[in-house]
Design a protein around this motif. Structure first.
Motif, PDB file in Angstrom:
ATOM      1  N   HIS A 251      -3.357 -10.815 -39.182  1.00 38.61           N
ATOM      2  CA  HIS A 251      -2.273 -11.653 -38.671  1.00 38.61           C
ATOM      3  C   HIS A 251      -2.846 -12.856 -37.914  1.00 38.61           C
ATOM      4  CE1 HIS A 251       1.453 -12.887 -36.819  1.00 38.61           C
ATOM      5  NE2 HIS A 251       1.068 -12.534 -35.605  1.00 38.61           N
ATOM      6  N   LYS A 252      -3.851 -12.578 -37.111  1.00 43.10           N
ATOM      7  CA  LYS A 252      -4.448 -13.672 -36.331  1.00 43.10           C
ATOM      8  C   LYS A 252      -5.223 -14.643 -37.215  1.00 43.10           C
ATOM      9  CE  LYS A 252      -5.972 -12.355 -32.063  1.00 43.10           C
ATOM     10  NZ  LYS A 252      -6.590 -11.432 -31.072  1.00 43.10           N
ATOM     11  N   TYR A 256       1.422 -13.616 -41.922  1.00 39.24           N
ATOM     12  CA  TYR A 256       2.621 -13.483 -41.100  1.00 39.24           C
ATOM     13  C   TYR A 256       2.949 -12.006 -40.903  1.00 39.24           C
ATOM     14  CZ  TYR A 256       3.614 -18.443 -42.035  1.00 39.24           C
ATOM     15  OH  TYR A 256       3.552 -19.799 -42.140  1.00 39.24           O
ATOM     16  N   GLU A 564      -1.493  -6.803 -27.694  1.00 40.41           N
ATOM     17  CA  GLU A 564      -1.015  -8.100 -28.199  1.00 40.41           C
ATOM     18  C   GLU A 564       0.205  -7.904 -29.091  1.00 40.41           C
ATOM     19  OE1 GLU A 564      -4.263 -10.216 -30.024  1.00 40.41           O
ATOM     20  OE2 GLU A 564      -5.465 -10.171 -28.193  1.00 40.41           O
ATOM     21  N   LEU A 568       4.604  -9.220 -29.341  1.00 42.35           N
ATOM     22  CA  LEU A 568       5.329  -9.738 -30.502  1.00 42.35           C
ATOM     23  C   LEU A 568       6.500  -8.808 -30.849  1.00 42.35           C
ATOM     24  CD1 LEU A 568       5.483 -11.870 -32.767  1.00 42.35           C
ATOM     25  CD2 LEU A 568       4.075 -10.342 -34.157  1.00 42.35           C
ATOM     26  N   TRP A 608       6.576 -13.665 -38.466  1.00 39.09           N
ATOM     27  CA  TRP A 608       6.006 -14.378 -37.327  1.00 39.09           C
ATOM     28  C   TRP A 608       4.633 -14.929 -37.656  1.00 39.09           C
ATOM     29  CZ3 TRP A 608       8.957 -15.115 -32.980  1.00 39.09           C
ATOM     30  CH2 TRP A 608      10.126 -14.339 -32.871  1.00 39.09           C
ATOM     31  N   GLU A 609       4.428 -16.164 -37.243  1.00 43.93           N
ATOM     32  CA  GLU A 609       3.150 -16.827 -37.498  1.00 43.93           C
ATOM     33  C   GLU A 609       2.375 -16.960 -36.191  1.00 43.93           C
ATOM     34  OE1 GLU A 609       3.532 -20.872 -38.803  1.00 43.93           O
ATOM     35  OE2 GLU A 609       1.376 -21.090 -39.207  1.00 43.93           O
ATOM     36  N   TYR A 610       1.130 -16.539 -36.246  1.00 45.07           N
ATOM     37  CA  TYR A 610       0.253 -16.594 -35.071  1.00 45.07           C
ATOM     38  C   TYR A 610      -0.241 -18.020 -34.890  1.00 45.07           C
ATOM     39  CZ  TYR A 610      -3.579 -15.269 -31.908  1.00 45.07           C
ATOM     40  OH  TYR A 610      -4.435 -15.142 -30.842  1.00 45.07           O
ATOM     41  N   LYS A 611      -0.144 -18.492 -33.648  1.00 46.21           N
ATOM     42  CA  LYS A 611      -0.532 -19.886 -33.398  1.00 46.21           C
ATOM     43  C   LYS A 611      -1.700 -20.014 -32.436  1.00 46.21           C
ATOM     44  CE  LYS A 611       2.319 -22.595 -35.701  1.00 46.21           C
ATOM     45  NZ  LYS A 611       1.769 -23.509 -36.718  1.00 46.21           N
ATOM     46  N   GLU A 615      -0.278 -19.367 -27.379  1.00 41.32           N
ATOM     47  CA  GLU A 615       0.910 -20.009 -27.943  1.00 41.32           C
ATOM     48  C   GLU A 615       1.974 -18.966 -28.269  1.00 41.32           C
ATOM     49  OE1 GLU A 615       0.760 -23.432 -28.420  1.00 41.32           O
ATOM     50  OE2 GLU A 615      -1.227 -23.255 -27.496  1.00 41.32           O
ATOM     51  N   ARG A 616       3.236 -19.407 -28.240  1.00 42.12           N
ATOM     52  CA  ARG A 616       4.304 -18.541 -28.710  1.00 42.12           C
ATOM     53  C   ARG A 616       4.259 -18.511 -30.244  1.00 42.12           C
ATOM     54  NH1 ARG A 616       9.475 -16.346 -27.659  1.00 42.12           N
ATOM     55  NH2 ARG A 616      10.779 -16.587 -29.512  1.00 42.12           N
ATOM     56  N   GLN A 617       4.449 -17.343 -30.792  1.00 47.15           N
ATOM     57  CA  GLN A 617       4.412 -17.250 -32.252  1.00 47.15           C
ATOM     58  C   GLN A 617       5.654 -17.914 -32.842  1.00 47.15           C
ATOM     59  OE1 GLN A 617       2.944 -13.924 -34.166  1.00 47.15           O
ATOM     60  NE2 GLN A 617       1.512 -13.367 -32.547  1.00 47.15           N
TER      61      GLN A 617
END
Lengths: 637, 224, 260
Positions: A251-252, A256, A564, A568, A608-611, A615-617
């Motif tokens: 994911h990181k 997604y 982590e 989420l 959800w996309e890791y930013k 950062e907020r996803q």
């Protein structure tokens, strides 16, 4: 990036055929030129690794256990669904599809579910041919039972050990390929990172858990089949080693994460016995076929169950859901148990338990019949609790059991990282917001035997990139990153053990993000999780060094990821203001307290996309269309 | 690749199961011999003429006698050879012993097979020197007066006791060996192997008791 | 709830290459409701708090099915309770003041990884040698095409229940893997689907068990006494029969190859 689910055109019955025909094929002689990494050796991973090796690909298969035969699929008890209609009771591919979409509370992708129902029949054939000793009738035909509230008998089973037998089938097929040299097995090896080259998955970084050596492995495609993340709750029915590490690190790297808040709470587990409790044990829900669930009508009733007269017992499922009674779906049964205990009518230590009583069935069928059906489960119950369920009602309570959420995948089971595929519980695909009993095994094997081998091949046939090996900078950078994280963990030398953090996280998640969720509780969790994570990285203590077997280090890495993912999870649960399936928002219910969906607002899969760490996803929505199973409120009244 | 006879032989005796099957077959032959032997022995209870006549009969054909003796020798050799080889393998299979080891169901007989085997091997040598060739007999009659040889020997309580103890060991060895025979040859079956265990014990101790009956009878004065 | 104290003597060994020794630990606050592994968890938490290396032991599902856990408790594989893996062994079976000796499985074929954890990959290699039915994905006929008598299916399941924990090897006086090997041979050999490879399977699996350095079977029955799934040694007899059959009936493969 837009979410393209790549669902084939055409009528739903033809979609999988259409896709299979449209797929690019790898020439038989060229298959040996490709290497595929498969992480995980359960039903999805083991079956995929074996099947791809049979096709001719070279497979590298990784598992953290000491043998691929130990993957947690092995613990599934009840059975596997298939639309065989051997019982002539009106089952069909369409009905299994319909039940699964409805059971998932309309949050799954119709096309995927239809394909799952289609493939279910092939799975049974394959497993029988492999020598899975399914239960049989006297005439030698396969036996079926009704399971988890299904109105037809479509569940195939091998005593209470169906998961074990299916897994051993896949494991034996895998061992055959290991013996043939087509699969190279890496047991006791844990994946710690995915390596991408030019945005495409080209390998992994993994740690040998016996020697501590961290190494890079290159391939042409990567398949993750690493199971679910229920252990975030510390106490769950998952095996101790189950973790989110593989999918979280993917994911990181750009995959997604879909519907993280969709978790399944299984209604029939053995209740917690004390602070030292390390895991929860499930009692197959087949027990609900013959057991009646009740609590005392009076609050705080301390009498022994046998001393409570019939009139003072509340068979609450039979009362509230006369049509389905004790066989309502898992999410409904779990919430009802929680409600009774919240009212102070729970039984056993701490009042977190309800009775599952077999005395009526024993009276009706005799203890012999009950022993024949559930003997192994009764024995297990007695081993753990020291109580005899033939004479004293079992005590059960819901526990975290399965996660419907997982990495987002398209129809081909490919994640948002090209070249990285995700199968089984690790992906989000087929169960929507609630999984039906006996459907996890079906999905794992559908992905592993019949979908991934084709879709991965289709991907390989179209790859044009140059071959890379582990000397590539991307591998070396990833290696450095993993080594740095390991050193950092070992260097903290704080005061608290990994388990103490894990327990605290688990308690927090169970209280705030468990069977019932509300805005205040989720916001509270979102305050507390980062604080706990921060403390973890300052105050955890891990004895020993990295270059040896170090079980505390293994746990620490997994807990770091849970810390982590938990954030989420709570974010996703907060975002989804409706109730659906296993996700019950207290703000969204019908007048009589049942889950109330909001199809106008939330008929989508949340990906959800890791930013970045601070950062907020970012939420991407894949909207779900229900063309065949029309949206209705579920009712089991 | 095609299998040859020596491949098959190698696969067979090269595996631990092959060796166990050799032990089972040779052991079974030796047990059959013992049953015949003891049936003959018991004729001493019917008097001197009977047993001496029987002995004479056995010696009537040198060819048959030596053929049988060679088969017996071969059986003993194979039985012992396989046992010793397996014992070596066993020690290699667990080079470090447990500091503490429980025995959950293993019978005394099964745990001491190799030791009862060693003692019986030594006894066998003594027994041949004692009653067949006579070197270990204080007053051996080489002309076939078996009755006299036996009675004079067993009138010595120490010798009688030695035989009785060793026959106890035969019983012990056979009580496990006979059950193991059914296992090694794959004769057992869920519905009758519990009975096989009991039957093995009954046969073993019946044979042993019948053997021991002779020295006891002589010592007690029933046979004079 | 009863609580009590135990003294543990635990085999500690850093790796296969290092020597090992017993170390003594106190478990002062054992609850009768704990599982054996939970008792060790608590001991380990104390060790970590003191800055010591916790005791390494294998475990995963903790519900008696994955087969990952297992060590000797007072000389019995998985402890004294029948039909129970050590993860499901509960402390209510022990008394205050008891001394317990914990040792890893000991077999030349199971090198020690660390402390109580051993490498059981030899068992996987026995399966890889022939413990399967060769049926590539997609080549199966309908599940009901071949009827299987219920009694055969049930007996097959008895053997298939094996969890591959290695307790049979650990408890066997000869460190034999006969029960493990025979369970797979019995499981597959009892089903019609397993017939084509039945002889080959027996020969290959038995040969592999020998190559791995497991000992022979002396029919003492210690394996079935500690088997968490209570698989009986009649399956060993069945394996021996299959092996003998295979040796007698072995047919050479045709060397007239070529399909082109």
């Amino acid at each position: 990036m837009d979410l393209d689910s790549r669902i084939p055109e055409g009528p739903i019955e033809k979609k999988w055929d259409t896709r299979r025909f449209d797929m690019k094929l790898v020439n038989p002689a060229n298959k040996r030129k490709y290497t595929v990494i498969v992480v995980g050796s359960g039903l999805a991973g083991g079956a995929a690794a074996a099947s791809m090796a049979e096709l001719g690909y070279n497979v590298l298969n990784f598992c953290y256990q000491d043998s691929p035969r130990r993957a947690h699929s092995i613990a599934a008890q009840g059975g596997i669904n298939a639309a065989k209609n051997y019982q002539n009771d009106g089952d069909s591919v369409w009905r299994l599809f319909y039940d699964t979409v409805k059971g998932g509370d309309y949050r799954a992708r119709e096309a995927n579910v239809y394909r799952l129902a289609q493939i279910s029949v092939n799975i049974i054939d394959q497993c029988v041919a492999q020598g899975v000793p399914f239960a049989r009738e006297y005439g030698g035909t396969l036996s079926n039972r009704s399971f988890g509230g299904a109105q037809v008998s479509r569940t195939f089973y091998a005593r209470g050990q169906t998961g074990q037998q299916l897994l051993l089938g896949a494991y034996q097929a895998l061992e055959r390929q290991i013996g043939a040299g087509k699969v190279k097995m890496f047991p006791r090896t844990e994946m710690l990172d995915v390596v991408t080259v030019d945005g495409v998955a080209r390998g992994i970084i993994a740690r040998n858990l016996s020697t501590g050596k961290i190494e890079a492995y290159a391939a042409d495609a990567v398949v993750l089949a690493t199971g679910g993340y229920g252990n975030m709750f510390y106490l769950s029915t998952n095996a101790k080693g189950c973790s989110a590490t593989a999918i979280w690190r993917a994911h990181k790297r750009g995959a997604y994460f879909a519907n993280p808040c969709f978790t399944q709470i299984h209604p029939t587990c053995i209740p917690v016995a004390g602070e030292f409790q390390s895991k929860l044990t499930l009692m197959s829900e087949s027990l609900r076929n013959d057991g009646r669930i009740w609590v005392p009508t009076k609050k705080g009733d301390e009498r022994k169950p046998g001393d409570i007269p019939e009139a003072e017992r509340d068979y609450y499922l039979e009362r509230r859901y006369p049509a389905f009674g004790n066989l309502v779906p898992r999410d409904v049964a779990s919430r009802a148990a929680k409600l009774c205990c919240d009212e102070g009518r729970g039984v056993g230590p701490g009042g977190r338990g309800v009775y599952l009583d077999f005395s009526d069935s024993i009276g009706r069928l005799g203890a012999g019949t009950i022993r024949e059906r559930y003997g192994n489960l009764f024995d297990m119950y007695e081993r753990i609790t020291g109580e005899d369920p033939y004479t004293v009602p079992m005590r059960i309570y819901p526990a975290i059991h399965y996660t419907m959420g997982g990495l987002w995948v398209d129809y081909n089971l490919q994640s948002t990282i090209p070249g990285m595929f995700v199968g089984g519980e690790a992906n989000f695909s087929d169960h929507g917001a609630n999984r039906l009993g006996a459907s996890a095994l079906m999905q794992g094997l559908a992905d592993g035997y019949f979908i991934l081998p084709l879709t991965v091949g289709n991907y390989l046939a179209q790859t044009t990139g140059p071959k890379v090996d582990t000397t590539h900078a991307a591998f070396q950078d990833a290696l450095k990153g993993v080594n740095a994280t390991t050193s950092k963990l070992l260097g903290i030398k704080g005061k608290r053990t990994v388990d103490s953090f894990h327990r605290e996280l688990g308690k927090l998640m169970w209280e705030n993000c468990g069977m019932a969720r509300n805005e205040a509780g989720l916001k509270d969790a979102l305050q507390k999780i980062p604080a706990l994570r921060e403390e973890f990285w300052k105050n955890v203590t891990i004895p020993g060094v990295g270059a040896e077997m170090n079980q505390e280090l293994e746990k620490a890495g997994r807990v770091a990821d849970f810390l982590e993912l938990a954030e989420l999870f709570a974010t996703d649960a907060l975002e989804r203001k409706e109730s659906c399936g296993g996700h019950f928002r207290e703000e969204s219910h019908t007048p009589d307290g049942e889950a109330l969906r909001d199809d106008d607002g939330y008929c989508y899969a949340a990906a959800w996309e890791y930013k970045g760490p601070k950062e907020r996803q970012v939420l991407h929505k894949e909207s779900l269309a229900f063309e065949h199973v029309h949206l209705t409120q579920r009712s089991y009244k | 690749m095609s299998a040859t006879a020596s491949d098959t032989g190698g696969k067979f005796y090269g595996s631990t199961i092959g060796k166990k099957i050799v032990m089972a077959v040779t052991g079974a032959f030796l047990v059959l011999f013992l049953v015949g032997h003891v049936a003959g022995n018991l004729q001493i209870l019917s008097g001197k003429e009977k047993i001496n006549h029987y002995a004479e009969l056995l010696h009537s054909s040198a060819g048959l006698l030596w053929g049988f003796r060679l088969a017996l020798i071969a059986s003993v050799v194979l039985h012992v050879k396989a046992a010793l080889e397996l014992y070596t393998l066993k020690n290699a299979a667990r080079p470090i012993a447990y500091a503490k080891k429980a025995h959950r169901v293993a019978t005394l007989a099964s745990r001491f097979m190799i030791w009862s085997g060693y003692v019986l091997g030594a006894f066998l040598v003594f027994h041949i020197l004692h009653f067949t060739t006579g070197q270990a007999h204080p007053s051996f009659d080489a002309h076939g007066d078996v009755f006299r040889n036996v009675t004079t020997a067993f009138q010595n309580p120490a010798v009688a006791a030695l035989y009785v103890v060793c026959m106890g060991l035969v019983g012990l060895h056979l009580s496990h060996g006979l059950f193991s025979f059914t296992q090694s040859l794959g004769l057992s079956h869920p519905s009758y192997s519990a009975r096989a265990k009991t039957l093995a014990k009954v046969v073993a101790f019946a044979v042993a008791a019948a053997f021991a009956a002779v020295p006891i009878a002589v010592l007690a004065g029933f046979v004079k | 709830m009863r609580t009590f104290a135990l003294t543990l003597h635990v085999w500690r060994q850093k790796s296969a290459k290092d020597g090992g020794r017993f170390a003594e630990y106190k478990a002062p606050n054992v609850s009768e409701h704990m599982s054996f592994l939970e008792m060790l968890d608590v001991v380990n938490q104390d060790l970590i708090a003191k800055g010591d290396d916790p005791i390494a032991f294998d475990h995963d599902c903790r519900e008696g099915i994955c087969g990952m856990c297992g060590f000797m408790v007072n000389g019995s594989a998985h402890g004294p309770h029948r039909g129970t893996t050590v993860c499901q062994l509960h402390m209510r079976h022990f008394q205050d003041g008891e001394e317990l000796w914990l040792e890893p499985w000991r077999s030349a074929a199971f090198p020690i990884v660390k402390d109580l954890a051993v490498d059981r990959s030899a068992l996987d290699r026995i399966i890889a040698a022939g413990g399967f039915i060769s049926v590539p994905t997609g080549s199966a006929v309908d599940g009901n095409a071949t009827p299987v008598p219920k009694v055969d299916a049930e007996l097959s399941m008895d053997a298939a229940a094996c969890i591959g924990c290695g307790a049979c090897v650990a408890m066997c006086p000869n460190a034999s893997a006969a029960l493990f090997t025979s369970a797979k041979i019995g499981h597959l050999g009892l089903l019609p689907q397993g017939q084509p490879e039945r002889h080959d399977r027996a020969l290959k699996m038995v040969a592999q068990a020998n190559v791995e350095g497991f000992g022979h079977c002396t029919s003492v029955g210690e394996c079935e006494a500690v088997c968490p799934k209570q698989i009986p040694i009649t399956f060993i007899a069945r394996m021996n029969r299959d092996f003998l059959d295979a040796v007698i009936h072995e047919r050479p493969q045709s060397d007239r190859g070529g399909s082109g």
